[in-house]
Scaffold this motif. Structure first.
Motif, PDB file in Angstrom:
ATOM      1  N   VAL A  74      64.442 -16.793  60.243  1.00 29.82           N
ATOM      2  CA  VAL A  74      65.808 -16.332  60.503  1.00 29.82           C
ATOM      3  C   VAL A  74      65.800 -14.836  60.824  1.00 29.82           C
ATOM      4  N   CYS A  75      66.496 -14.462  61.875  1.00 32.17           N
ATOM      5  CA  CYS A  75      66.642 -13.066  62.247  1.00 32.17           C
ATOM      6  C   CYS A  75      68.113 -12.780  62.535  1.00 32.17           C
ATOM      7  N   PHE A  87      72.405  -9.534  58.883  1.00 33.47           N
ATOM      8  CA  PHE A  87      71.345  -8.682  58.346  1.00 33.47           C
ATOM      9  C   PHE A  87      70.203  -9.563  57.871  1.00 33.47           C
ATOM     10  N   ALA A  88      68.972  -9.197  58.243  1.00 33.52           N
ATOM     11  CA  ALA A  88      67.790  -9.975  57.856  1.00 33.52           C
ATOM     12  C   ALA A  88      66.685  -9.020  57.458  1.00 33.52           C
ATOM     13  N   PHE A  89      66.200  -9.178  56.226  1.00 33.96           N
ATOM     14  CA  PHE A  89      65.077  -8.385  55.703  1.00 33.96           C
ATOM     15  C   PHE A  89      63.942  -9.325  55.352  1.00 33.96           C
ATOM     16  N   HIS A  90      62.753  -9.048  55.895  1.00 32.64           N
ATOM     17  CA  HIS A  90      61.546  -9.802  55.582  1.00 32.64           C
ATOM     18  C   HIS A  90      60.456  -8.805  55.191  1.00 32.64           C
ATOM     19  N   ALA A  91      59.983  -8.886  53.965  1.00 30.30           N
ATOM     20  CA  ALA A  91      58.976  -7.933  53.497  1.00 30.30           C
ATOM     21  C   ALA A  91      57.665  -8.076  54.254  1.00 30.30           C
ATOM     22  N   GLN A  96      60.463  -4.472  58.997  1.00 26.67           N
ATOM     23  CA  GLN A  96      61.048  -5.331  57.974  1.00 26.67           C
ATOM     24  C   GLN A  96      62.519  -5.626  58.254  1.00 26.67           C
ATOM     25  N   PHE A  97      63.233  -4.696  58.879  1.00 26.98           N
ATOM     26  CA  PHE A  97      64.614  -4.940  59.301  1.00 26.98           C
ATOM     27  C   PHE A  97      64.919  -3.948  60.419  1.00 26.98           C
ATOM     28  N   THR A  98      65.917  -4.247  61.227  1.00 24.65           N
ATOM     29  CA  THR A  98      66.217  -3.424  62.392  1.00 24.65           C
ATOM     30  C   THR A  98      67.539  -2.680  62.270  1.00 24.65           C
ATOM     31  N   LEU A 122      70.002  -4.494  48.049  1.00 28.48           N
ATOM     32  CA  LEU A 122      70.145  -3.632  49.222  1.00 28.48           C
ATOM     33  C   LEU A 122      69.540  -2.253  48.970  1.00 28.48           C
ATOM     34  N   GLN A 123      69.751  -1.719  47.774  1.00 29.59           N
ATOM     35  CA  GLN A 123      69.187  -0.409  47.445  1.00 29.59           C
ATOM     36  C   GLN A 123      67.666  -0.452  47.411  1.00 29.59           C
ATOM     37  N   ILE A 124      67.104  -1.577  46.952  1.00 29.97           N
ATOM     38  CA  ILE A 124      65.645  -1.736  46.976  1.00 29.97           C
ATOM     39  C   ILE A 124      65.135  -1.699  48.413  1.00 29.97           C
ATOM     40  N   ILE A 125      65.844  -2.357  49.313  1.00 33.63           N
ATOM     41  CA  ILE A 125      65.419  -2.428  50.714  1.00 33.63           C
ATOM     42  C   ILE A 125      65.490  -1.054  51.371  1.00 33.63           C
ATOM     43  N   TYR A 126      66.553  -0.283  51.074  1.00 33.63           N
ATOM     44  CA  TYR A 126      66.719   1.029  51.695  1.00 33.63           C
ATOM     45  C   TYR A 126      65.530   1.947  51.378  1.00 33.63           C
TER      46      TYR A 126
END
Length: 329
Positions: A74-75, A87-91, A96-98, A122-126
């Motif tokens: 999924v993107c 929104f799509a985050f893949h470690a 990882q995200f655009t 979300l804060q972890i991803i940022y």
């Protein structure tokens, strides 16, 4: 038991724009003696993000995950019925995200405090992207320095200029000075040649995918050492070949399953030949999956294999618990 966020997908309802759904995939690490096994936990949540009202998390009945959604593929822009992925985050993906929608940015939307389950991830991803880059640079420099010390070299030192003239003596003439310079070995100066040379660009350019496949069964640090390149350079080559993550752990996990099935088949063959033959078939399937993964290292372990691995781990855990109880009695 440690768990980390591996995938986060946020969907917006195209009919009711205030409705959002999120799919969180956590990778949980389970310890089985000296071995480590990974288990994926999928959580689906639903939120109401009203522009004029409050933000609320609602009781959620899984919809997206119940439709056998392949979260790895999924993107942003993916649509499933009335749900659009915003929104799509893949470690494991690069990048990882655009794009981060403004509604999911805490700096622009303080209402996110009301839904901490989404805000925390979300804060972890940022912070993850910046930390990964800094960690790679520090790790690469430390590995290169430790490798240089292990080769018997001292750490590079700044070479200070040396005056040819002794201030306690009379000045030497030009002929004597030239004679001393010819006899002096510059390479004997402390710190000369101690700095580790970087891999040449032509050597890096010649590295192909088959060269990387040879070292998939070892950790990435050892592979970079065998290839005579830095860790950051090797990761860059992996991205060129579409390898989001070094597949050492996946291949090692398959090797362990193949070995366990081989031993169990030998043990079951005298008692139950049917079970032994089933284990042999499963072993061949895992061997084929391993070969395919070596050819296409961006592939993930199949879902059926992951379930089988979890079943094996649970059986071991139960057997160990029963053994402990019997020994205690």
């Amino acid at each position: 038991m440690d768990s980390s966020l591996s995938i986060l997908l946020v969907f917006n309802n195209t009919i009711q724009p205030e409705l959002f759904r999120s799919v969180h995939v956590y990778c949980r690490e389970l310890l089985d003696g000296d071995e480590r096994e990974e288990e994926e936990v999928v959580v689906e949540r639903e939120f109401v993000l009203s522009e004029s009202g409050f933000y609320v998390e609602m009781k959620c009945t899984p919809i997206l995950t119940s439709l056998k959604l392949c979260v790895d593929d999924v993107c942003e822009g993916y649509k499933n019925g009335v749900w659009l992925c915003v929104f799509a985050f893949h470690a494991d993906h690069t990048p990882q995200f655009t794009h981060i929608p403004s509604i999911l940015l805490f700096a622009r939307n303080s209402k996110l405090k009301a839904i901490p389950n989404l805000l925390n991830d979300l804060q972890i991803i940022y912070k993850l992207e910046l930390k990964a880059e800094v960690k790679d640079d520090l790790l690469d420099s430390s590995k290169e320095e430790s490798q240089g010390n292990s080769d018997g070299h001292q750490s590079p030192q700044k070479v200070l200029p040396v005056f040819n003239q002794d201030l306690n003596c009379l000045p030497l003439d030009e002929d004597t000075t030239e004679l001393i310079d010819k006899k002096t070995n510059v390479e004997s100066l402390p710190g000369f040649g101690a700095k580790k040379r970087r891999a040449q660009s032509d050597h890096i350019a010649k590295i192909a995918l088959p060269d990387l496949v040879k070292y998939f069964d070892v950790p990435i640090v050892e592979a970079s050492r065998n290839l005579n390149i830095g860790l950051t350079v090797l990761k860059r080559k992996c991205r060129e070949f579409g390898i989001p993550r070094w597949p050492h752990r996946k291949i090692k996990s398959l090797d362990n399953l193949i070995h366990d099935l081989e031993e169990e088949a030998k043990h079951q063959e005298p008692k139950d030949k049917v079970s032994a033959m089933a284990m042999v078939r499963r072993q061949r399937m895992l061997e084929c999956e391993k070969e395919n993964m070596e050819k296409k290292p961006f592939m993930d372990i199949q879902t059926e294999t992951k379930r089988f691995r979890q079943d094996v781990f649970k059986r071991r855990h139960r057997a160990r618990a029963v053994e402990k109880q019997s020994s205690a009695v």
